[in-house]
Scaffold this active site. Structure first.
Site, PDB file in Angstrom:
ATOM      1  N   ASP A 107       0.845  -1.188   0.000  1.00 37.74           N
ATOM      2  CA  ASP A 107       0.000   0.000   0.000  1.00 37.74           C
ATOM      3  C   ASP A 107       0.884   1.243   0.000  1.00 37.74           C
ATOM      4  O   ASP A 107       2.047   1.191   0.401  1.00 37.74           O
ATOM      5  CB  ASP A 107      -0.873   0.036   1.268  1.00 37.74           C
ATOM      6  CG  ASP A 107      -2.016  -0.979   1.216  1.00 37.74           C
ATOM      7  OD1 ASP A 107      -2.225  -1.618   0.174  1.00 37.74           O
ATOM      8  OD2 ASP A 107      -2.701  -1.123   2.251  1.00 37.74           O
ATOM      9  N   ARG A 158      -0.821  -0.494  -8.724  1.00 37.98           N
ATOM     10  CA  ARG A 158      -2.248  -0.262  -8.474  1.00 37.98           C
ATOM     11  C   ARG A 158      -2.437   1.253  -8.476  1.00 37.98           C
ATOM     12  O   ARG A 158      -1.872   1.953  -7.628  1.00 37.98           O
ATOM     13  CB  ARG A 158      -2.637  -0.815  -7.103  1.00 37.98           C
ATOM     14  CG  ARG A 158      -4.058  -0.419  -6.658  1.00 37.98           C
ATOM     15  CD  ARG A 158      -4.211  -0.460  -5.134  1.00 37.98           C
ATOM     16  NE  ARG A 158      -3.991  -1.775  -4.588  1.00 37.98           N
ATOM     17  CZ  ARG A 158      -3.538  -1.983  -3.341  1.00 37.98           C
ATOM     18  NH1 ARG A 158      -3.272  -0.975  -2.519  1.00 37.98           N
ATOM     19  NH2 ARG A 158      -3.339  -3.209  -2.892  1.00 37.98           N
TER      20      ARG A 158
HETATM   21  P1  FAD Z   1     -14.265   8.468  -5.663  1.00 36.52           P
HETATM   22  O1  FAD Z   1     -13.523   9.495  -6.445  1.00 36.52           O
HETATM   23  O2  FAD Z   1     -14.243   8.558  -4.172  1.00 36.52           O
HETATM   24  O3  FAD Z   1     -15.740   8.429  -6.162  1.00 36.52           O
HETATM   25  C1  FAD Z   1     -16.032   8.424  -7.560  1.00 36.52           C
HETATM   26  C2  FAD Z   1     -17.325   7.692  -7.807  1.00 36.52           C
HETATM   27  O4  FAD Z   1     -17.155   6.288  -7.467  1.00 36.52           O
HETATM   28  C3  FAD Z   1     -18.485   8.157  -6.977  1.00 36.52           C
HETATM   29  O5  FAD Z   1     -19.096   9.316  -7.502  1.00 36.52           O
HETATM   30  C4  FAD Z   1     -19.385   6.910  -7.003  1.00 36.52           C
HETATM   31  O6  FAD Z   1     -20.056   6.843  -8.233  1.00 36.52           O
HETATM   32  C5  FAD Z   1     -18.379   5.780  -6.917  1.00 36.52           C
HETATM   33  N1  FAD Z   1     -18.161   5.414  -5.511  1.00 36.52           N
HETATM   34  C6  FAD Z   1     -17.097   5.714  -4.747  1.00 36.52           C
HETATM   35  N2  FAD Z   1     -17.244   5.210  -3.498  1.00 36.52           N
HETATM   36  C7  FAD Z   1     -18.450   4.597  -3.468  1.00 36.52           C
HETATM   37  C8  FAD Z   1     -19.197   3.916  -2.463  1.00 36.52           C
HETATM   38  N3  FAD Z   1     -18.733   3.788  -1.230  1.00 36.52           N
HETATM   39  N4  FAD Z   1     -20.379   3.399  -2.798  1.00 36.52           N
HETATM   40  C9  FAD Z   1     -20.879   3.539  -4.054  1.00 36.52           C
HETATM   41  N5  FAD Z   1     -20.233   4.192  -5.048  1.00 36.52           N
HETATM   42  C10 FAD Z   1     -19.035   4.717  -4.763  1.00 36.52           C
HETATM   43  N6  FAD Z   1      -5.401   4.949  -1.234  1.00 36.52           N
HETATM   44  C11 FAD Z   1      -4.118   5.222  -0.888  1.00 36.52           C
HETATM   45  O7  FAD Z   1      -3.773   6.396  -0.694  1.00 36.52           O
HETATM   46  N7  FAD Z   1      -3.204   4.205  -0.706  1.00 36.52           N
HETATM   47  C12 FAD Z   1      -3.525   2.903  -0.953  1.00 36.52           C
HETATM   48  O8  FAD Z   1      -2.671   2.041  -0.810  1.00 36.52           O
HETATM   49  C13 FAD Z   1      -4.848   2.604  -1.375  1.00 36.52           C
HETATM   50  N8  FAD Z   1      -5.218   1.339  -1.662  1.00 36.52           N
HETATM   51  C14 FAD Z   1      -6.460   1.102  -2.190  1.00 36.52           C
HETATM   52  C15 FAD Z   1      -6.780  -0.191  -2.608  1.00 36.52           C
HETATM   53  C16 FAD Z   1      -7.983  -0.413  -3.242  1.00 36.52           C
HETATM   54  C17 FAD Z   1      -8.308  -1.776  -3.723  1.00 36.52           C
HETATM   55  C18 FAD Z   1      -8.909   0.658  -3.435  1.00 36.52           C
HETATM   56  C19 FAD Z   1     -10.209   0.454  -4.126  1.00 36.52           C
HETATM   57  C20 FAD Z   1      -8.616   1.916  -2.971  1.00 36.52           C
HETATM   58  C21 FAD Z   1      -7.405   2.165  -2.348  1.00 36.52           C
HETATM   59  N9  FAD Z   1      -7.064   3.424  -1.893  1.00 36.52           N
HETATM   60  C22 FAD Z   1      -5.779   3.679  -1.493  1.00 36.52           C
HETATM   61  C23 FAD Z   1      -8.107   4.474  -1.733  1.00 36.52           C
HETATM   62  C24 FAD Z   1      -8.182   5.419  -2.934  1.00 36.52           C
HETATM   63  O9  FAD Z   1      -7.041   6.265  -2.950  1.00 36.52           O
HETATM   64  C25 FAD Z   1      -9.438   6.310  -2.882  1.00 36.52           C
HETATM   65  O10 FAD Z   1      -9.388   7.095  -1.721  1.00 36.52           O
HETATM   66  C26 FAD Z   1     -10.743   5.543  -2.856  1.00 36.52           C
HETATM   67  O11 FAD Z   1     -10.703   4.410  -3.665  1.00 36.52           O
HETATM   68  C27 FAD Z   1     -11.881   6.463  -3.355  1.00 36.52           C
HETATM   69  O12 FAD Z   1     -11.678   6.832  -4.703  1.00 36.52           O
HETATM   70  P2  FAD Z   1     -12.504   6.152  -5.916  1.00 36.52           P
HETATM   71  O13 FAD Z   1     -11.668   6.223  -7.133  1.00 36.52           O
HETATM   72  O14 FAD Z   1     -12.891   4.773  -5.507  1.00 36.52           O
HETATM   73  O15 FAD Z   1     -13.825   6.965  -6.084  1.00 36.52           O
END
Ligand code: FAD
Length: 279
Positions: A107, A158
């Site tokens: 991560d 990732r």
């Molecule tokens: P966002 O920009 O938050 O949302 C965009 C759209 O996605 C929303 O408008 C909606 O349509 C949909 N959406 C988002 N969340 C939801 C929900 N809860 N329910 C329904 N629809 C939703 N961050 C790090 O800094 N370091 C890491 O190591 C790290 N590892 C990760 C590993 C994985 C597998 C994932 C999925 C995320 C990880 N993250 C990590 C978190 C990442 O940086 C984001 O903060 C997080 O994924 C939110 O961004 P997003 O792209 O999913 O969507």
């Protein structure tokens, strides 16, 4: 026993519960990426203890025969103690994972840890030839340059938007700017990381862009989403043949993880509130 509101996002407090959840994901064609909750350790003993738990987890996943790998946080396995402690512990985890043919994700935490994390990743990516992956964050302005460096070595990446609040001098802070950066980096990733790129996002626009880029470049990719978030979409992607993985946290230190999920999205807060009210 976890409170009901936590169970949506966290598989349980121990490894057997996490492995059982991986098994359930596997029945839907989804692989598991298991993370033992814990971060920001300042004492070597705490970091070493979690390393042993990760090693036990890897062996138990192998015994159970599930399709799963692990993801570790640098500050959980020693980076808060010293770079040396982190590198030693990461080597131990990866060695055990190699013995059991399991992949290790690293991560990415806040920007003060990026150099140490990428350096350690580079060492192991070269030594293991594709058995490790690292998370990179689109909100950091440096990531475009980092990806150029990473494209030249083995290992997976990732791509996520970034979960940490970072200063504007080094990071895009508006949602629109992060989304733009993500799109550009994803396109670069599809050109340069064939079979080595994971789309870590729940964003439907991102998932559909990835499908378009796959059609354009023929690049193999995988999608990764968190446990408890858009699980229907995870199942649909897997059923459509897109390699799909669920990030599955477990352990006793679930409070700050739950807080992060709730802070990230209002609907998660409403879900938690409804659960508390029993409605
Ligand atoms: P966002 O920009 O938050 O949302 C965009 C759209 O996605 C929303 O408008 C909606 O349509 C949909 N959406 C988002 N969340 C939801 C929900 N809860 N329910 C329904 N629809 C939703 N961050 C790090 O800094 N370091 C890491 O190591 C790290 N590892 C990760 C590993 C994985 C597998 C994932 C999925 C995320 C990880 N993250 C990590 C978190 C990442 O940086 C984001 O903060 C997080 O994924 C939110 O961004 P997003 O792209 O999913 O969507």
């Amino acid at each position: 026993m976890l409170p009901p509101i936590v169970r949506r996002f966290v598989a349980g407090t121990d490894a057997p519960a996490a492995i059982e959840h991986v098994r359930q994901c596997n029945t839907d064609g989804i692989g598991g990426i298991v993370n033992l909750l814990g971060e920001h350790y300042e004492h070597r003993a705490s970091a070493d203890a979690d390393v042993r738990l990760y090693q036990d987890l890897i062996r138990a996943m192998d015994d159970a025969g599930v399709n799963g790998c692990i993801s570790v946080k640098p500050s959980q396995i020693g980076l808060g103690v010293s770079r040396e402690a982190f590198e030693e512990n990461l080597s131990m985890v990866i060695e055990t994972a190699q013995e059991h043919d399991r992949f290790v994700w690293i991560d990415m935490e806040d920007h003060t840890t990026t150099d140490a994390t990428l350096d350690a990743f580079e060492t192991h990516a070269k030594a293991t030839d594709d058995a490790v992956g690292v998370c990179v964050q689109a909100n950091l302005k440096r990531t475009a340059e980092d990806l150029e460096r990473l494209a030249a070595i083995p290992g997976k990446i990732r791509l996520v938007k970034g979960a940490y609040d970072e200063p504007p001098s080094i990071a895009y802070t508006s949602r629109a700017a992060v989304d733009d950066a993500y799109r550009e980096l994803l396109e670069f990733g599809f050109r340069e990381f064939d079979g080595r790129i994971a789309v870590g996002s729940h964003d439907p626009a991102v998932i559909s862009l990835a499908a378009d880029l796959h059609a354009e470049y023929g690049t193999e990719y995988e999608v990764q989403m968190l446990m408890g978030v858009r699980e229907d979409a995870q199942r649909e992607l897997a059923a459509a043949g897109v390699p799909t993985y669920q990030y599955i946290p477990y352990g006793k230190k679930w409070l700050s993880y739950l807080y992060r999920r709730i802070r990230e999205r209002r609907s998660n807060a409403l879900f938690a509130l409804r659960a508390v009210l029993g409605r």
